[in-house]
Design a protein around this motif. Structure first.
Motif, PDB file in Angstrom:
ATOM      1  N   ARG A  54       0.835  -1.210   0.000  1.00  0.00           N
ATOM      2  CA  ARG A  54       0.000   0.000   0.000  1.00  0.00           C
ATOM      3  C   ARG A  54       0.865   1.254   0.000  1.00  0.00           C
ATOM      4  O   ARG A  54       0.579   2.231  -0.697  1.00  0.00           O
ATOM      5  N   ARG A  55       1.929   1.254   0.810  1.00  0.00           N
ATOM      6  CA  ARG A  55       2.832   2.398   0.866  1.00  0.00           C
ATOM      7  C   ARG A  55       3.516   2.619  -0.487  1.00  0.00           C
ATOM      8  O   ARG A  55       3.621   3.744  -0.979  1.00  0.00           O
ATOM      9  N   LEU A  56       3.953   1.536  -1.109  1.00  0.00           N
ATOM     10  CA  LEU A  56       4.609   1.648  -2.415  1.00  0.00           C
ATOM     11  C   LEU A  56       3.629   2.107  -3.486  1.00  0.00           C
ATOM     12  O   LEU A  56       3.989   2.882  -4.376  1.00  0.00           O
ATOM     13  N   GLU A  57       2.396   1.635  -3.399  1.00  0.00           N
ATOM     14  CA  GLU A  57       1.355   2.079  -4.339  1.00  0.00           C
ATOM     15  C   GLU A  57       1.054   3.561  -4.130  1.00  0.00           C
ATOM     16  O   GLU A  57       0.956   4.329  -5.092  1.00  0.00           O
ATOM     17  N   PHE A  58       0.938   3.984  -2.876  1.00  0.00           N
ATOM     18  CA  PHE A  58       0.679   5.384  -2.535  1.00  0.00           C
ATOM     19  C   PHE A  58       1.752   6.294  -3.122  1.00  0.00           C
ATOM     20  O   PHE A  58       1.469   7.397  -3.597  1.00  0.00           O
ATOM     21  N   ASN A  59       2.998   5.818  -3.126  1.00  0.00           N
ATOM     22  CA  ASN A  59       4.113   6.604  -3.629  1.00  0.00           C
ATOM     23  C   ASN A  59       4.345   6.451  -5.128  1.00  0.00           C
ATOM     24  O   ASN A  59       5.310   6.989  -5.667  1.00  0.00           O
ATOM     25  N   GLY A  60       3.489   5.701  -5.800  1.00  0.00           N
ATOM     26  CA  GLY A  60       3.576   5.569  -7.253  1.00  0.00           C
ATOM     27  C   GLY A  60       4.626   4.605  -7.744  1.00  0.00           C
ATOM     28  O   GLY A  60       4.965   4.612  -8.928  1.00  0.00           O
ATOM     29  N   LEU A  61       5.127   3.739  -6.867  1.00  0.00           N
ATOM     30  CA  LEU A  61       6.188   2.812  -7.239  1.00  0.00           C
ATOM     31  C   LEU A  61       5.667   1.448  -7.657  1.00  0.00           C
ATOM     32  O   LEU A  61       6.347   0.707  -8.362  1.00  0.00           O
ATOM     33  N   VAL A  62       4.451   1.124  -7.228  1.00  0.00           N
ATOM     34  CA  VAL A  62       3.831  -0.167  -7.507  1.00  0.00           C
ATOM     35  C   VAL A  62       2.395   0.075  -7.955  1.00  0.00           C
ATOM     36  O   VAL A  62       1.728   0.985  -7.461  1.00  0.00           O
ATOM     37  N   ALA A  63       1.940  -0.728  -8.899  1.00  0.00           N
ATOM     38  CA  ALA A  63       0.541  -0.674  -9.348  1.00  0.00           C
ATOM     39  C   ALA A  63      -0.157  -1.960  -8.922  1.00  0.00           C
ATOM     40  O   ALA A  63       0.423  -3.049  -8.993  1.00  0.00           O
ATOM     41  N   ARG A  64      -1.383  -1.802  -8.482  1.00  0.00           N
ATOM     42  CA  ARG A  64      -2.205  -2.939  -8.062  1.00  0.00           C
ATOM     43  C   ARG A  64      -3.231  -3.213  -9.143  1.00  0.00           C
ATOM     44  O   ARG A  64      -3.904  -2.306  -9.620  1.00  0.00           O
ATOM     45  N   ARG A  65      -3.356  -4.469  -9.513  1.00  0.00           N
ATOM     46  CA  ARG A  65      -4.347  -4.861 -10.511  1.00  0.00           C
ATOM     47  C   ARG A  65      -5.246  -5.927  -9.909  1.00  0.00           C
ATOM     48  O   ARG A  65      -4.777  -6.989  -9.507  1.00  0.00           O
ATOM     49  N   ALA A  66      -6.531  -5.615  -9.833  1.00  0.00           N
ATOM     50  CA  ALA A  66      -7.517  -6.568  -9.313  1.00  0.00           C
ATOM     51  C   ALA A  66      -8.281  -7.156 -10.492  1.00  0.00           C
ATOM     52  O   ALA A  66      -8.697  -6.440 -11.401  1.00  0.00           O
ATOM     53  N   TYR A  67      -8.470  -8.462 -10.461  1.00  0.00           N
ATOM     54  CA  TYR A  67      -9.196  -9.165 -11.518  1.00  0.00           C
ATOM     55  C   TYR A  67     -10.571  -9.566 -10.992  1.00  0.00           C
ATOM     56  O   TYR A  67     -10.687 -10.075  -9.885  1.00  0.00           O
ATOM     57  N   ALA A  68     -11.583  -9.342 -11.804  1.00  0.00           N
ATOM     58  CA  ALA A  68     -12.961  -9.690 -11.427  1.00  0.00           C
ATOM     59  C   ALA A  68     -13.181 -11.169 -11.709  1.00  0.00           C
ATOM     60  O   ALA A  68     -13.748 -11.554 -12.718  1.00  0.00           O
ATOM     61  N   GLU A  69     -12.676 -11.984 -10.813  1.00  0.00           N
ATOM     62  CA  GLU A  69     -12.784 -13.435 -10.942  1.00  0.00           C
ATOM     63  C   GLU A  69     -13.310 -13.995  -9.634  1.00  0.00           C
ATOM     64  O   GLU A  69     -13.342 -13.322  -8.623  1.00  0.00           O
ATOM     65  N   ALA A  70     -13.691 -15.239  -9.678  1.00  0.00           N
ATOM     66  CA  ALA A  70     -14.085 -15.927  -8.450  1.00  0.00           C
ATOM     67  C   ALA A  70     -13.142 -17.112  -8.285  1.00  0.00           C
ATOM     68  O   ALA A  70     -13.136 -18.005  -9.131  1.00  0.00           O
ATOM     69  N   PRO A  71     -12.339 -17.145  -7.262  1.00  0.00           N
ATOM     70  CA  PRO A  71     -12.154 -16.121  -6.232  1.00  0.00           C
ATOM     71  C   PRO A  71     -11.394 -14.916  -6.785  1.00  0.00           C
ATOM     72  O   PRO A  71     -10.690 -15.031  -7.793  1.00  0.00           O
ATOM     73  N   PRO A  72     -11.514 -13.762  -6.123  1.00  0.00           N
ATOM     74  CA  PRO A  72     -10.821 -12.564  -6.596  1.00  0.00           C
ATOM     75  C   PRO A  72      -9.306 -12.770  -6.609  1.00  0.00           C
ATOM     76  O   PRO A  72      -8.759 -13.493  -5.779  1.00  0.00           O
ATOM     77  N   ARG A  73      -8.681 -12.124  -7.568  1.00  0.00           N
ATOM     78  CA  ARG A  73      -7.227 -12.236  -7.716  1.00  0.00           C
ATOM     79  C   ARG A  73      -6.644 -10.837  -7.811  1.00  0.00           C
ATOM     80  O   ARG A  73      -7.193  -9.972  -8.489  1.00  0.00           O
ATOM     81  N   VAL A  74      -5.513 -10.607  -7.136  1.00  0.00           N
ATOM     82  CA  VAL A  74      -4.826  -9.319  -7.150  1.00  0.00           C
ATOM     83  C   VAL A  74      -3.363  -9.562  -7.473  1.00  0.00           C
ATOM     84  O   VAL A  74      -2.757 -10.519  -6.991  1.00  0.00           O
TER      85      VAL A  74
END
Length: 114
Positions: A54-74
């Motif tokens: 979360r900290r790395l994402e907040f600072n623009g260093l990491v991107a999070r990608r969530a997939y609309a699947e069952a079960p959810p995947r990130v």
């Protein structure tokens, strides 16, 4: 000088956290799911990994990608900005490898002052 609002201090603060550089380095080969990151890193709790991502994402260093699947995947991956830190992190790691014995010897010799 490294004043509170100095731009260099921002970089030192980002790399001062124990896990930031480790997680960034672990993402150098491409996107990873949190479970795989934990396995590759070792010694990091789920809570600390989540906070670090979360900290790395907040600072623009990491991107999070969530997939609309069952079960959810990130998955998490480096951004261009995050990738730009791999060189300095690698150089720091090389320095540590080259000088670890010297640092440990200094630690063993050290005696607290009065």
């Amino acid at each position: 000088m490294f004043l509170a609002d100095c731009q260099a201090r921002l970089a030192f603060d980002l790399m001062g956290n124990t896990w930031n550089a480790v997680v960034l380095w672990s993402l150098r080969h491409g996107p990873r799911r949190p479970g795989r990151l934990r396995a590759e890193i070792g010694g990091i709790s789920t809570k600390v990994l989540t906070e670090t991502l979360r900290r790395l994402e907040f600072n623009g260093l990491v991107a999070r990608r969530a997939y609309a699947e069952a079960p959810p995947r990130v998955e998490y991956e480096l951004t261009g900005l995050g990738r730009s830190l791999l060189g300095p992190i690698g150089a720091f790691g090389e320095w540590a490898s080259d000088h670890a014995d010297e640092v440990m010897a200094a630690q063993e010799r050290w005696e607290p002052g009065p």
